[in-house]
Design a protein around this motif. Structure first.
Motif, PDB file in Angstrom:
ATOM      1  N   PHE A 148      71.881  29.045  80.504  1.00 29.74           N
ATOM      2  CA  PHE A 148      72.336  28.197  81.454  1.00 29.74           C
ATOM      3  C   PHE A 148      71.324  28.128  82.514  1.00 29.74           C
ATOM      4  O   PHE A 148      71.883  29.633  83.651  1.00 29.74           O
ATOM      5  N   GLU A 201      73.442  30.567  93.553  1.00 28.63           N
ATOM      6  CA  GLU A 201      72.894  30.492  91.694  1.00 28.63           C
ATOM      7  C   GLU A 201      73.022  30.942  90.584  1.00 28.63           C
ATOM      8  O   GLU A 201      73.426  32.758  91.315  1.00 28.63           O
ATOM      9  N   ALA A 214      75.040  20.194  94.478  1.00 28.13           N
ATOM     10  CA  ALA A 214      74.510  21.182  93.214  1.00 28.13           C
ATOM     11  C   ALA A 214      76.630  21.260  93.069  1.00 28.13           C
ATOM     12  O   ALA A 214      77.239  20.901  94.123  1.00 28.13           O
ATOM     13  N   ASN A 257      66.990  33.107  88.101  1.00 28.56           N
ATOM     14  CA  ASN A 257      65.810  32.440  87.091  1.00 28.56           C
ATOM     15  C   ASN A 257      65.180  33.459  86.666  1.00 28.56           C
ATOM     16  O   ASN A 257      65.538  33.826  86.164  1.00 28.56           O
ATOM     17  N   VAL A 283      81.156  23.995  86.594  1.00 29.15           N
ATOM     18  CA  VAL A 283      79.662  25.464  85.511  1.00 29.15           C
ATOM     19  C   VAL A 283      80.843  26.091  84.935  1.00 29.15           C
ATOM     20  O   VAL A 283      80.511  26.615  84.196  1.00 29.15           O
ATOM     21  N   VAL A 304      74.311  26.165  92.725  1.00 30.18           N
ATOM     22  CA  VAL A 304      75.711  26.405  92.906  1.00 30.18           C
ATOM     23  C   VAL A 304      75.956  26.162  94.038  1.00 30.18           C
ATOM     24  O   VAL A 304      76.106  27.032  95.121  1.00 30.18           O
ATOM     25  N   SER A 337      71.858  27.083  86.689  1.00 28.76           N
ATOM     26  CA  SER A 337      71.654  26.143  87.955  1.00 28.76           C
ATOM     27  C   SER A 337      71.775  26.281  89.486  1.00 28.76           C
ATOM     28  O   SER A 337      72.916  27.496  89.510  1.00 28.76           O
TER      29      SER A 337
END
Length: 452
Positions: free
Chosen positions: A36, A21, A64, A147, A70, A40, A38
Motif C-alpha cells: 500500500f 506519505e 490526496a 516508497n 486510508v 496523504v 499513498s
C-alpha cells in the motif's frame, strides 16, 4: 508476517506532525505479498526544510486522501503482522498518534532495523538508512520518499533475517503472532511451504527450534517428516507449532547453514555430533623425492588436502585425480605392482614409478592437484544461484578459510571487497565446513569460482 513501512511527515512540534506519505510492504519473510503506497493530505502546512528534503509540497497533497480515508487499509494490511521500520519508534508513534485522533487504539508489535543492524552488522560508520544501505551495496531510489525508503528497508530486513543465525527475530515473531492452539492441521502447514531448496525450522509453542534440516524440496521433506510413523517423529509431530524456512537458492548454502545451525542451537530432535567424514587425502614425499598422495583415516592433528565420507569415495576421487593430472597409481598406493604401474605400460604414466620421470617435473603436477583440491592459503569466491532469478549467492574463502555466505544482485557488490565482506553472513571455519565445500565442488559443476 511483517509489515515493512516508511512514513514521511510535515515536521513540526512533537506529536503534532501529520503524515504526508506512507508506504507499507507486507512481507512473509521471503517475498512481498501485498503493498500500500499513498500520498496523504495532512490538513496542515509542511515545514520548508521537509519540502526541501522530500520534494513533497502542499500543492501535491491538495487532492490526496486524508488519513481517515486510508486508515482502514492500513489496519487491514498490518493486521496480524509485526511492524518493521528503520527507526521504528518514530513511525509507530506517528501511526498511533493519527489513529488516536480518530478515537482508535492502534496496537502492533514493532521491530527496528536500526537496532537489528547494530547487533547483526556491527562497526558500521553510520546506521542512517541511506548510508547503511549504500555501504551494503543495496540499491535505493527516491531517497526520503516513503516508497523508496520502504523498498530499501525490505531489502535490508531480508539481509538481517539471513544474518540472524540464532533465529531470534523469527522466534519472537512466532510468539507475538500467537498462531492459535495448533491445530492448523499438519497438512495445512505443509501446503504453505515452498518446493525450493533451503533450510526449514520446526518450532514448538515457545517459538524454539526443535528440529531443522536442509532439503532440495522443503515441502516434500517436511511432508515426509510429518507422515513418518517412527516414535521419534511421532513425538515431534505433537510438539509442532509452526514451520519456518529460508530459501538458499542452492544446496551448498543449505548444507552449510544446516551444519552451522544444528551445532549452534542443538535442536532436541536433531542427531548430535554427526560425523561428516572418515577418511582424508595426505601428501608425503618419498625417499626418491616424489610427492605422493595417500588415503588415510581422517586425523585433525595432521595436515590433509581434502576429506571424504568413506574409503570408497576417497579411492574413486584419487583415481580421478591420477587420471586428470597424469599421476602414478603405484606412487599413490592404488596399484600393488612390483615394478611399474599398469598405466606405464599403456603410456598414461611417464615413469615416476620406475624413476624415469624426474621428481621436479612430476611434482609440479602433484602441486597443481593439491592446489585445486585443497585450496590451502587461497582466496576466492564461489558464485552460484540465488533465491530468485535476479540474485546470485556468494561464498567467501580468504587465505584458505571459509568466512561465510551472502546474496547480491549487482556485480559491484562482490568486486568491492569492503561491500563483499559487509553482505557476508559470518560463519565459523571448521573441518566440517571445509569438507562440505570441497565435497560439493567435486560433485557440482554449476558454481563459478572467482579468484581474489
Amino acid at each position: 508476517m511483517y509489515a515493512i513501512l516508511d512514513i514521511e511527515t510535515t515536521g513540526g512540534k512533537y506529536n503534532e506532525e501529520g503524515i504526508t506519505e506512507i508506504a507499507i510492504y507486507k512481507f512473509d519473510g521471503h517475498k512481498v505479498v501485498d503493498q500500500f503506497i499513498s500520498l496523504v493530505n495532512p490538513e496542515k502546512e509542511i515545514q520548508p526544510f521537509v519540502v526541501k528534503l522530500t520534494g513533497i509540497n502542499n500543492n501535491m497533497l491538495a487532492t490526496a486522501p486524508k488519513f481517515h480515508e486510508v486508515a482502514k487499509r492500513i489496519v487491514e494490511i498490518t493486521d496480524g503482522a509485526t511492524l518493521v521500520a528503520h527507526n521504528a519508534q518514530f513511525d509507530y508513534r506517528i501511526l498511533q498518534t493519527e489513529f488516536r485522533r480518530l478515537g482508535y487504539d492502534y496496537q502492533r508489535k514493532s521491530v527496528c532495523t536500526v537496532e537489528l543492524a547494530k547487533e547483526l552488522i556491527p562497526d558500521q560508520p553510520s546506521y542512517s538508512l541511506g548510508k547503511l544501505v549504500r555501504s551494503l551495496g543495496i540499491p535505493v531510489s527516491d531517497r526520503h520518499r516513503a516508497n523508496g525508503d520502504a523498498q530499501a528497508t525490505v531489502k535490508l530486513f531480508k539481509m538481517l533475517l539471513a544474518k540472524d543465525t540464532s533465529k531470534k527475530i523469527v522466534q519472537n515473531n512466532i510468539r507475538a503472532e500467537n498462531i492459535g492452539q495448533l491445530n492448523p492441521k499438519l497438512i495445512d502447514i505443509v501446503e504453505q511451504l515452498p518446493t525450493s531448496v533451503g533450510v526449514f525450522y520446526v518450532h514448538n509453542t515457545e517459538g524454539e527450534v526443535i528440529f531443522l534440516s536442509k532439503s532440495s524440496n522443503i515441502q516434500k521433506r517436511v511432508n515426509q517428516l510429518f507422515a513418518s510413523s517412527s516414535k521419534k517423529n511421532k513425538r515431534l509431530q505433537k510438539e509442532v507449532k509452526a514451520v519456518t524456512y529460508e530459501e538458499t537458492g542452492n544446496e551448498l548454502i543449505a548444507l552449510l547453514k544446516e551444519n552451522s545451525e544444528v551445532k549452534k542451537s542443538t535442536p532436541i530432535y536433531n542427531v548430535k555430533n554427526k560425523k561428516l567424514f572418515s577418511h582424508a587425502l595426505y601428501s608425503k614425499e618419498s625417499k626418491e623425492g616424489y610427492l605422493t598422495l595417500k588415503i588415510g583415516k581422517a586425523d585433525n592433528r595432521k595436515q590433509y588436502i581434502t576429506t571424504f565420507s568413506s574409503y570408497q569415495q576417497a579411492y574413486n576421487v584419487l583415481h580421478a585425480i591420477d587420471e586428470e593430472f597424469t599421476l602414478c597409481n603405484k606412487l599413490n598406493g592404488l596399484s600393488e605392482a612390483k615394478k611399474n604401474c599398469y598405466n606405464y605400460t599403456i603410456e598414461k604414466c611417464f615413469g615416476a614409478c620406475t624413476n624415469e620421470e624426474p621428481p621436479s617435473i612430476y611434482n609440479k603436477r602433484v602441486r597443481k592437484a593439491i592446489y585445486k583440491y585443497g585450496f590451502q592459503d587461497t582466496s576466492f569466491i564461489i558464485s552460484d544461484r540465488g533465491r530468485n532469478i535476479n540474485e546470485r549467492s556468494v561464498i567467501l574463502i580468504q587465505n584458505g578459510e571459509f568466512k561465510g555466505f551472502g546474496f547480491y544482485e549487482l556485480n559491484h557488490q562482490i568486486n568491492n571487497i569492503a561491500i563483499l565482506e559487509s553482505i557476508i553472513t559470518p560463519m565459523e571455519n571448521t573441518t566440517d565446513t571445509k569438507h562440505i565445500i570441497q565435497s560439493y565442488l567435486r560433485k557440482k559443476k554449476s558454481p563459478k569460482i572467482v579468484s581474489l
